[in-house]
Design an enzyme around this catalytic site. Sequence first.
Site, mmCIF file in Angstrom:
data_model
loop_
_atom_site.group_PDB
_atom_site.id
_atom_site.type_symbol
_atom_site.label_atom_id
_atom_site.label_comp_id
_atom_site.label_asym_id
_atom_site.label_seq_id
_atom_site.Cartn_x
_atom_site.Cartn_y
_atom_site.Cartn_z
ATOM 1 N N TRP A 46 0.829 -1.217 0.000
ATOM 2 C CA TRP A 46 0.000 0.000 0.000
ATOM 3 C C TRP A 46 0.861 1.264 0.000
ATOM 4 O O TRP A 46 0.345 2.359 -0.148
ATOM 5 C CB TRP A 46 -0.987 0.009 1.172
ATOM 6 C CG TRP A 46 -0.393 -0.360 2.488
ATOM 7 C CD1 TRP A 46 0.174 0.473 3.403
ATOM 8 C CD2 TRP A 46 -0.335 -1.677 3.045
ATOM 9 N NE1 TRP A 46 0.598 -0.234 4.485
ATOM 10 C CE2 TRP A 46 0.291 -1.550 4.307
ATOM 11 C CE3 TRP A 46 -0.744 -2.935 2.609
ATOM 12 C CZ2 TRP A 46 0.524 -2.658 5.128
ATOM 13 C CZ3 TRP A 46 -0.519 -4.020 3.431
ATOM 14 C CH2 TRP A 46 0.111 -3.887 4.676
ATOM 15 N N ARG A 47 2.178 1.097 0.173
ATOM 16 C CA ARG A 47 3.044 2.280 0.111
ATOM 17 C C ARG A 47 3.462 2.591 -1.324
ATOM 18 O O ARG A 47 4.025 3.652 -1.583
ATOM 19 C CB ARG A 47 4.295 2.058 0.975
ATOM 20 C CG ARG A 47 3.963 2.139 2.446
ATOM 21 C CD ARG A 47 5.185 1.988 3.328
ATOM 22 N NE ARG A 47 4.796 2.181 4.728
ATOM 23 C CZ ARG A 47 5.501 1.762 5.754
ATOM 24 N NH1 ARG A 47 6.634 1.123 5.572
ATOM 25 N NH2 ARG A 47 5.075 1.977 6.985
ATOM 26 N N GLU A 59 -5.764 0.285 5.864
ATOM 27 C CA GLU A 59 -6.001 0.645 7.267
ATOM 28 C C GLU A 59 -7.124 -0.191 7.879
ATOM 29 O O GLU A 59 -7.047 -0.589 9.029
ATOM 30 C CB GLU A 59 -6.323 2.143 7.395
ATOM 31 C CG GLU A 59 -5.110 3.039 7.260
ATOM 32 C CD GLU A 59 -4.079 2.819 8.365
ATOM 33 O OE1 GLU A 59 -4.455 2.403 9.471
ATOM 34 O OE2 GLU A 59 -2.887 3.046 8.101
ATOM 35 N N LEU A 102 -9.357 -13.385 7.833
ATOM 36 C CA LEU A 102 -8.832 -12.147 8.449
ATOM 37 C C LEU A 102 -9.549 -11.827 9.759
ATOM 38 O O LEU A 102 -9.037 -11.097 10.587
ATOM 39 C CB LEU A 102 -9.029 -10.952 7.504
ATOM 40 C CG LEU A 102 -7.866 -10.453 6.667
ATOM 41 C CD1 LEU A 102 -8.249 -9.153 5.974
ATOM 42 C CD2 LEU A 102 -6.608 -10.226 7.490
ATOM 43 N N GLY A 103 -10.772 -12.377 9.918
ATOM 44 C CA GLY A 103 -11.532 -12.136 11.145
ATOM 45 C C GLY A 103 -12.174 -10.758 11.175
ATOM 46 O O GLY A 103 -12.008 -9.964 10.253
ATOM 47 N N CYS A 231 13.412 11.018 24.648
ATOM 48 C CA CYS A 231 12.537 10.011 25.250
ATOM 49 C C CYS A 231 12.727 9.949 26.770
ATOM 50 O O CYS A 231 13.794 9.583 27.263
ATOM 51 C CB CYS A 231 12.842 8.641 24.644
ATOM 52 S SG CYS A 231 11.822 7.336 25.345
HETATM 53 FE FE1 SF4 Z 1 12.073 5.676 23.638
HETATM 54 FE FE2 SF4 Z 1 10.943 3.740 22.220
HETATM 55 FE FE3 SF4 Z 1 12.966 5.105 21.200
HETATM 56 FE FE4 SF4 Z 1 13.372 3.421 23.220
HETATM 57 S S1 SF4 Z 1 12.719 2.871 21.159
HETATM 58 S S2 SF4 Z 1 14.205 5.462 23.040
HETATM 59 S S3 SF4 Z 1 11.493 3.653 24.394
HETATM 60 S S4 SF4 Z 1 10.951 5.912 21.726
#
Ligand code: SF4
Length: 383
Positions: A46-47, A59, A102-103, A231
């Site tokens: 689909w890309r 989707e 596919l359910g 993060c």
């Molecule tokens: Fe954060 Fe996920 Fe990246 Fe790890 S993989 S640094 S948890 S965003």
Amino acid sequence: MGGRAGKPAKQQAPSSDLDWPGAGQEVAFRRALIRWFRRHQRDLPWREQPDGYRIWVSEIMLQQTQVATVVAYYQRFLQRFPEVNSLAEADESEVLKLWEGLGYYRRARQLHAAARQIVARHGGEFPSTFADVLALPGVGRYTAGAIMSIAFDQPQPILEGNTIRVFARLLGMTECAREKASEQRLWSFSQSLLPPGEGSRDLNQGLMELGSELCRVRQPACLLCPVSRWCRAFAEGIQDQLPVLTPRMEYVPRQDGLVLIRRGRKLLLRKCAEGEHWTGLWDFPRVTLAEAAPQPVSPQVSRLAEQAFQRELGLSVAVEPAGKRLKHAVTKYRITLDCFWGKLQGRVPKGRGEWAWVAAEELPRLALNATGRKVADWLAEAM
Ligand code: SF4
């Protein structure tokens, strides 16, 4: 590929209000993520041509289903229904047959209904505004956002399994991610990351790809992550503990019975009626015996099954165990399905769906639910 269309996204929520270590650095965050995505994205069908129709079909198929499972179904589906009109013109039974295995068959019926709606309201052109896409049967806020961003590069936020995990970790969210306040915060965060102009297509796909490929449920690959510097979970070493997800539902054990009634080489089947779980799919006559842990099949359980077939389906049948037991899940139920051979005591019932005697060799051509198909395959070996 679709162009930009429809209304612009709402005012961005400032990420500084969301208590995220990357607040104010969204441009750098997007650049790092998109660069990684363009280098590492998986080659998915689909890309190749991400227009509204193709992204919508992908989707819907991807809801509750793994990418690896969807690919072959998607290719078969697109080969048979290359655009909205061909899908709208098809019989529901053909759509369900292509969906078999596919359910969550409601998705297929809604996809079909939505194709007809697109033909009726939009002349067969896939709609290009968020409101029109959201108005399609089976399309919720996430799916509409994904279609608008991926197919039309519109700045619309997304929130699904992968992005819930990525966002909860980026934010270091220790509250349950399924609570209403958390969900609102995650939607606002998704919104805050969107670029003001173009770029939402790769950003949103990059976020989902990150969740799937690196920010995995178990053992996220943080050392390879392009956005690890923003993060909080990684900084605090709590990425394995997030997101916090309290169970959505309690599972209930159930024992069901299914009866195989033969007439020569034909078997009695029933097409599930409107409002049933497998509406539109064919199935062997099937009933619920008890909402409780399964009992071994015994003469007592066989009598219970005969009563249930009479009560639930109006089917008078004498049964004996077939020695076939399957386990599967439907919504909150963890089901043990016992199969019986049956001898019809009267006529085939009228109502409660459509009934038919089906030759064994016709079974591969019918759309059956997953356990019905397993039973049919087992029968093909046994008969
Ligand atoms: Fe954060 Fe996920 Fe990246 Fe790890 S993989 S640094 S948890 S965003």
